[in-house]
Scaffold this active site. Structure first.
Site, mmCIF file in Angstrom:
data_model
loop_
_atom_site.group_PDB
_atom_site.id
_atom_site.type_symbol
_atom_site.label_atom_id
_atom_site.label_comp_id
_atom_site.label_asym_id
_atom_site.label_seq_id
_atom_site.Cartn_x
_atom_site.Cartn_y
_atom_site.Cartn_z
ATOM 1 N N CYS A 188 -3.852 -1.016 -2.083
ATOM 2 C CA CYS A 188 -4.145 0.387 -2.387
ATOM 3 C C CYS A 188 -5.089 0.482 -3.594
ATOM 4 O O CYS A 188 -4.782 -0.039 -4.668
ATOM 5 C CB CYS A 188 -2.821 1.086 -2.690
ATOM 6 N N ASN A 189 -6.202 1.166 -3.406
ATOM 7 C CA ASN A 189 -7.163 1.328 -4.505
ATOM 8 C C ASN A 189 -6.555 2.148 -5.646
ATOM 9 O O ASN A 189 -6.779 1.855 -6.817
ATOM 10 C CB ASN A 189 -8.413 2.054 -4.003
ATOM 11 N N THR A 190 -5.778 3.180 -5.291
ATOM 12 C CA THR A 190 -5.194 4.041 -6.318
ATOM 13 C C THR A 190 -4.237 3.236 -7.202
ATOM 14 O O THR A 190 -4.275 3.333 -8.429
ATOM 15 C CB THR A 190 -4.455 5.226 -5.649
ATOM 16 N N GLU A 246 -6.390 9.166 9.301
ATOM 17 C CA GLU A 246 -5.033 9.058 9.863
ATOM 18 C C GLU A 246 -4.910 9.767 11.202
ATOM 19 O O GLU A 246 -4.063 9.423 12.021
ATOM 20 C CB GLU A 246 -4.006 9.609 8.872
ATOM 21 N N TYR A 271 -0.515 8.577 -2.558
ATOM 22 C CA TYR A 271 -0.512 8.261 -3.986
ATOM 23 C C TYR A 271 -1.747 8.863 -4.679
ATOM 24 O O TYR A 271 -1.741 9.085 -5.871
ATOM 25 C CB TYR A 271 -0.558 6.744 -4.193
ATOM 26 N N GLY A 272 -2.802 9.073 -3.880
ATOM 27 C CA GLY A 272 -4.111 9.419 -4.450
ATOM 28 C C GLY A 272 -4.158 10.735 -5.199
ATOM 29 O O GLY A 272 -5.076 10.980 -5.975
ATOM 30 N N CYS A 295 -11.413 3.181 -0.991
ATOM 31 C CA CYS A 295 -10.127 3.699 -0.513
ATOM 32 C C CYS A 295 -9.786 2.947 0.772
ATOM 33 O O CYS A 295 -10.679 2.702 1.597
ATOM 34 C CB CYS A 295 -10.235 5.198 -0.249
ATOM 35 N N THR A 296 -8.499 2.630 0.921
ATOM 36 C CA THR A 296 -8.058 1.869 2.095
ATOM 37 C C THR A 296 -8.484 2.500 3.418
ATOM 38 O O THR A 296 -8.680 1.799 4.408
ATOM 39 C CB THR A 296 -6.517 1.815 2.112
ATOM 40 N N HIS A 297 -8.569 3.840 3.434
ATOM 41 C CA HIS A 297 -8.806 4.542 4.701
ATOM 42 C C HIS A 297 -10.269 4.533 5.151
ATOM 43 O O HIS A 297 -10.555 4.805 6.306
ATOM 44 C CB HIS A 297 -8.358 5.999 4.570
ATOM 45 N N ASP A 326 0.850 -1.196 0.000
ATOM 46 C CA ASP A 326 0.000 0.000 0.000
ATOM 47 C C ASP A 326 0.884 1.244 0.000
ATOM 48 O O ASP A 326 2.074 1.168 0.313
ATOM 49 C CB ASP A 326 -0.904 0.007 1.249
ATOM 50 N N SER A 327 0.290 2.366 -0.307
ATOM 51 C CA SER A 327 1.027 3.633 -0.270
ATOM 52 C C SER A 327 1.452 3.997 1.154
ATOM 53 O O SER A 327 2.369 4.789 1.334
ATOM 54 C CB SER A 327 0.154 4.747 -0.859
HETATM 55 N N1 DGL Z 1 -4.096 3.860 -0.202
HETATM 56 C C1 DGL Z 1 -4.769 4.893 -0.953
HETATM 57 C C2 DGL Z 1 -5.991 4.285 -1.660
HETATM 58 O O1 DGL Z 1 -6.565 3.302 -1.243
HETATM 59 C C3 DGL Z 1 -5.180 6.064 -0.076
HETATM 60 C C4 DGL Z 1 -4.021 6.880 0.464
HETATM 61 C C5 DGL Z 1 -3.190 7.558 -0.614
HETATM 62 O O2 DGL Z 1 -3.692 8.483 -1.290
HETATM 63 O O3 DGL Z 1 -2.047 7.174 -0.793
HETATM 64 O O4 DGL Z 1 -6.392 4.784 -2.679
#
Ligand code: DGL
Length: 271
Positions: A75-77, A155, A44-45, A189-191, A12-13
């Site tokens: 990570c979804n991105t 976060e 990363y988003g 999104c992971t968050h 993940d990012s």
């Molecule tokens: N992990 C990213 C996602 O799921 C979210 C955090 C980021 O922007 O890096 O898209």
């Protein structure tokens, strides 16, 4: 080490992908898990697809160099922008992203009703959820909305209360007011899983949430089964790699993992 006992690499990012790690740990207690969070280059988003792909390839190579039997892109991105590049670069290693499992779960729950997706700007721009849903259900209406403010809120541990509710409403009210009214909301999104209660409250009782962390863990289990790579038992180990700030990783990571992370189990790596 035989192939079965090799760890599953989870990338993940940053720390958000620990929501996927948590779902994997619950569903697959015998598996060894090696998590890499690219905390030096997070988020990363908001970055371009080219940059995300470059970062993702270097992170994936760091994991394969240690020996993994599968890569889970939490990570979804990254899943939205770099999955084909990762799959090609790592072949024949199986690579699983979070978008297709999330899309499949959304379609199964939708029963033909419209689907809404919230995600990072990069994931929304990639159109990956819309493509994945339309590949299986071409006529299903899909609307999407970037919800960047929810990432830092998660976060900071601000997952409930007025600030979280206002931020969720800022994104969800216009999104869910679209006609026809979406009945399914994908947390793309992971968050977002840690904000589930607040999001559900704002979305209202007629909207069901789909969490791609849980559906991805199910997809990983199915893939391991097909490949004969399951490591049975209940004593799987977890190890964590971060590219920066291991103390913050273990402190903030707890919010997403839902369990303490021993700072001694977080190794700093350079990509
Ligand atoms: N992990 C990213 C996602 O799921 C979210 C955090 C980021 O922007 O890096 O898209």
């Amino acid at each position: 080490m035989d192939n079965k006992s090799l760890p599953i690499g989870v990338f993940d990012s940053g720390m958000g992908g620990l929501t996927v790690m948590r779902a994997l740990r619950t569903r697959l207690p015998g598996e060894n898990l090696l998590y890499l969070g690219d905390t030096a280059r997070l988020p990363y988003g908001t970055k371009s697809a080219d940059t995300v792909t470059r970062y993702a390839l270097s992170a994936a190579h760091a994991l394969t160099a240690r020996g993994i039997k599968m890569l889970v892109v939490a990570c979804n991105t990254v899943s939205g922008q770099a999955l084909p590049a990762l799959t090609e670069a790592l072949a024949p290693l199986p690579v699983i992203g979070v978008i297709v499992p999330g899309a499949e779960a959304a379609i199964a729950a939708a029963h033909g009703a419209p689907i809404a997706v919230i995600a990072t700007e990069g994931t929304v721009k990639s159109g990956a959820y819309v493509r994945a849903i339309h590949a299986l259900a071409p006529d299903l209406p899909v609307v999407q909305q970037a919800a960047p403010l929810l990432v830092p809120l998660a976060e900071e541990g601000l997952v409930a209360g007025e600030i979280a509710r206002l931020a969720a409403a800022r994104y969800l009210t216009p999104l869910l007011a679209t006609v026809p009214h979406p009945r399914i909301l994908v947390l793309g999104c992971t968050h977002f899983p840690v904000l589930k209660d607040t999001i559900a409250q704002v979305a209202g009782p007629d909207v069901s949430l789909v969490d791609s962390a849980e559906t991805t863990a199910r997809a990983v289990e199915a893939k391991l089964d097909v490949l004969g790579l399951c490591n049975d038992g209940a004593n799987g180990r977890s190890h964590f790699l971060a590219t920066d700030a291991p103390d913050r990783f273990s402190r903030v990571g707890e919010i997403f993992l839902g369990a303490p992370i021993d700072p001694g189990n977080v190794e700093v790596v350079d990509l």
